[in-house]
Design an enzyme around this catalytic site. Structure first.
Site, PDB file in Angstrom:
ATOM      1  N   SER A 113       0.849  -1.237   0.077  1.00  0.00           N
ATOM      2  CA  SER A 113       0.178  -0.058   0.015  1.00  0.00           C
ATOM      3  C   SER A 113       0.904   1.262   0.061  1.00  0.00           C
ATOM      4  CB  SER A 113      -0.840  -0.075   1.110  1.00  0.00           C
ATOM      5  OG  SER A 113      -1.584   1.519   1.273  1.00  0.00           O
ATOM      6  N   LYS A 143      -0.893  -1.159  -4.570  1.00  0.00           N
ATOM      7  CA  LYS A 143      -2.333  -0.449  -4.257  1.00  0.00           C
ATOM      8  C   LYS A 143      -1.861   1.176  -3.934  1.00  0.00           C
ATOM      9  CE  LYS A 143      -4.601   0.015   0.383  1.00  0.00           C
ATOM     10  NZ  LYS A 143      -5.275  -0.739   1.405  1.00  0.00           N
ATOM     11  N   LYS A 145      -2.977   4.965  -2.670  1.00  0.00           N
ATOM     12  CA  LYS A 145      -4.006   5.869  -1.877  1.00  0.00           C
ATOM     13  C   LYS A 145      -4.455   6.913  -2.849  1.00  0.00           C
ATOM     14  CE  LYS A 145      -3.964   3.714   2.127  1.00  0.00           C
ATOM     15  NZ  LYS A 145      -5.229   3.098   2.506  1.00  0.00           N
ATOM     16  N   ASP A 158      -7.217   3.060  -3.161  1.00  0.00           N
ATOM     17  CA  ASP A 158      -7.955   2.808  -1.656  1.00  0.00           C
ATOM     18  C   ASP A 158      -8.056   4.367  -1.684  1.00  0.00           C
ATOM     19  OD1 ASP A 158      -8.826   2.754   0.775  1.00  0.00           O
ATOM     20  OD2 ASP A 158      -7.096   1.473   1.629  1.00  0.00           O
ATOM     21  N   GLU A 218     -10.885   0.343  -3.128  1.00  0.00           N
ATOM     22  CA  GLU A 218     -11.118   0.197  -1.880  1.00  0.00           C
ATOM     23  C   GLU A 218     -11.924   1.174  -1.119  1.00  0.00           C
ATOM     24  OE1 GLU A 218      -7.728  -1.202  -0.020  1.00  0.00           O
ATOM     25  OE2 GLU A 218      -8.739  -1.110   2.146  1.00  0.00           O
ATOM     26  N   ASP A 245     -13.529  -1.992   3.244  1.00  0.00           N
ATOM     27  CA  ASP A 245     -12.677  -2.114   4.513  1.00  0.00           C
ATOM     28  C   ASP A 245     -13.355  -1.661   5.524  1.00  0.00           C
ATOM     29  OD1 ASP A 245     -10.539  -1.601   6.058  1.00  0.00           O
ATOM     30  OD2 ASP A 245      -9.228  -0.581   5.053  1.00  0.00           O
ATOM     31  N   LYS A 292      -9.565  -7.087   8.082  1.00  0.00           N
ATOM     32  CA  LYS A 292      -8.435  -6.914   9.315  1.00  0.00           C
ATOM     33  C   LYS A 292      -8.996  -7.237  10.642  1.00  0.00           C
ATOM     34  CE  LYS A 292      -6.919  -2.527   6.962  1.00  0.00           C
ATOM     35  NZ  LYS A 292      -7.547  -1.245   6.783  1.00  0.00           N
ATOM     36  N   GLY A 312      -3.875  -4.253   5.969  1.00  0.00           N
ATOM     37  CA  GLY A 312      -2.584  -3.707   7.254  1.00  0.00           C
ATOM     38  C   GLY A 312      -3.001  -2.415   7.763  1.00  0.00           C
TER      39      GLY A 312
HETATM   40  O1  OSB Z   1      -7.052   1.652   4.622  1.00  0.00           O
HETATM   41  O2  OSB Z   1      -5.957  -0.127   4.387  1.00  0.00           O
HETATM   42  C1  OSB Z   1      -5.901   0.993   5.030  1.00  0.00           C
HETATM   43  C2  OSB Z   1      -2.960   2.024   7.053  1.00  0.00           C
HETATM   44  C3  OSB Z   1      -3.573   2.479   8.107  1.00  0.00           C
HETATM   45  C4  OSB Z   1      -5.003   2.600   8.143  1.00  0.00           C
HETATM   46  C5  OSB Z   1      -5.767   2.112   7.123  1.00  0.00           C
HETATM   47  C6  OSB Z   1      -5.127   1.747   5.897  1.00  0.00           C
HETATM   48  C7  OSB Z   1      -3.725   1.601   5.937  1.00  0.00           C
HETATM   49  C8  OSB Z   1      -2.964   0.989   4.677  1.00  0.00           C
HETATM   50  C9  OSB Z   1      -1.711   0.494   5.003  1.00  0.00           C
HETATM   51  O3  OSB Z   1      -3.707   1.019   3.616  1.00  0.00           O
HETATM   52  C10 OSB Z   1      -1.719  -0.902   5.000  1.00  0.00           C
HETATM   53  C11 OSB Z   1      -0.099  -1.067   5.570  1.00  0.00           C
HETATM   54  O4  OSB Z   1       0.931  -1.153   4.760  1.00  0.00           O
HETATM   55  O5  OSB Z   1       0.060  -1.607   6.595  1.00  0.00           O
HETATM   56 MG    MG Z   2      -8.294   0.672   3.459  1.00  0.00          MG
END
Ligand code: OSB
Ligand code: MG
Length: 376
Positions: free
Chosen positions: A135, A161, A163, A188, A213, A238, A262, A290
């Site tokens: 991510s 992925k 953001k 995402d 996402e 999510d 998660k 994550g």
């Molecule tokens: O939306 O998946 C998410 C990190 C913190 C809070 C929400 C998210 C995320 C990530 C990072 O996308 C995932 C990671 O690399 O741990």
């Molecule tokens: Mg997410």
């Protein structure tokens, strides 16, 4: 097994790199770790609550409060046959799933060690290797993003992925696709759009994305189902999925085609497994999300990811992407072709680095309170 002692602590650990999403930036993590002693062994869990209430309502401080005031006093001297009994013990406490989730996770680690089994086998996992994606946070420029993607691909990651947020979305993804026409790619939005943005979001359909996402609000199902009917790209939920009932409702109204699992968001491994099973019955593939975990939370994610319906690469990646020195030894590593091999040792299979964790600790509480038990 009977629980003798529980230690809750907060550690602080800077990220190797600032992580930016549509809801904010994180530079230094505050992380709660829980350590449960029972049956001659120790189980560990990590709370994934954020520093502020921006991903979900929970924060490090609300989790500390709920754990120290309500949950930990209840589980000291508690006896259990299976960690699946834990949710019942906390059923009267509404919400606070991340606080509950780290405790249940630690109980699973404890039981796996007691049974001399790897945690992933105790959970019912079957995968001998798990596929890893990354991510990538919002960057300072498109060039910086392209460079970052190039590096992650060289490191073997199987899915990228990105953001996104209003102003850093369609044009950015277009540039990424021009440079990398073939890579498995997704975005995402962490709830940054509304249904009125449907026409804008439909532009993502041009880029052959694996999924988008959480495009809409963190607490929405219905608008997602309306949006899914208007766009080709698969929606993955999510934030909106808090428990198995939400997952069932999302399937019923066709709010998504994929789910992110998660364990923290869902209140622990039992509920995460329930969502996994339900999605499997409904033909919805899942992957493990994550939360910028340190090694302990990461090790729990690895175990969960070995369940059969985790058929898409997740956001579980190497520890060194996040922390210069992680909380476990050996650190979590990824093979050159982008897999993590679940360990064969009992429990988590990664050893908490106790001296390092002690050094990072800024506060801790013991249950039963050692002063109280000495009558002070
Ligand atoms: O939306 O998946 C998410 C990190 C913190 C809070 C929400 C998210 C995320 C990530 C990072 O996308 C995932 C990671 O690399 O741990
Ligand atoms: Mg997410």
């Amino acid at each position: 097994m009977k629980i003798n002692r529980v230690i809750l602590r907060e550690i602080r650990l800077p990220l190797v790199e600032l992580f930016e999403t549509s809801f904010g930036r994180t530079q230094e993590r505050r992380v709660l770790l829980v350590e449960i002693h029972g049956g001659g062994t120790v189980g560990w869990g990590e709370c994934v609550a954020g520093e502020g209430p921006f991903y979900s309502e929970e924060t490090v401080d609300t989790a500390w409060l709920i754990l120290t005031q309500l949950i930990l006093p209840r589980i000291v001297q508690w006896s259990f046959e299976s960690p699946t009994e834990f949710p019942e013990l906390c059923r009267d406490i509404r919400g606070h799933r991340m606080a509950k989730g780290c405790l249940e996770a630690a109980l699973w680690d404890l039981q796996a060690q007691d049974l001399h089994l790897p945690l992933w086998k105790l959970l019912g996992g079957t995968r001998e290797k798990i596929a890893c994606g990354v991510s990538i946070g919002i960057q300072t420029s498109p060039a910086a993003l392209l460079e970052k993607i190039e590096q992650e691909l060289q490191d073997g990651y199987q899915r990228i992925k990105i953001k996104v947020k209003p102003g850093w979305d369609v044009d950015i993804v277009r540039q990424v696709r021009e440079h990398f026409p073939e890579i498995p790619l997704m975005v995402d939005a962490n709830g940054a759009y509304s249904l009125e943005d449907a026409d804008h979001l439909r532009q993502f359909d041009d880029f052959d994305l694996l999924m988008i996402e959480q495009p809409l609000s963190y607490d929405d199902l219905l608008d997602h189902s309306k949006l899914q009917a208007q766009i080709e790209t698969a929606i993955c939920l999510d934030e909106s999925i808090r428990h198995a009932r939400d997952a069932a409702h999302a399937c019923e109204v066709q709010a998504c085609k994929i789910m992110n699992i998660k364990m923290g968001r869902l209140g622990g491994p039992s509920e995460a497994r329930r969502v996994h099973d339900l999605c499997q019955e409904q033909g919805i593939p899942v992957w493990c999300g994550g939360m910028l975990e340190t090694g302990i939370g990461r090790a729990h994610n690895i175990a969960l990811s070995t369940l059969e319906n985790f058929s898409l690469p997740g956001d579980v990646s190497a520890g060194k992407r996040y922390y210069k020195r992680d909380t476990v030894v050996p650190p979590v590593e990824v093979t050159a072709d982008g897999f993590i091999i679940p360990p064969q040792a009992s429990g988590l299979g990664y050893e908490p680095d106790r001296p390092w964790i002690d050094e990072l600790t800024v506060r801790s509480e013991n249950f039963p309170d050692s002063r109280q038990s000495r009558g002070l």
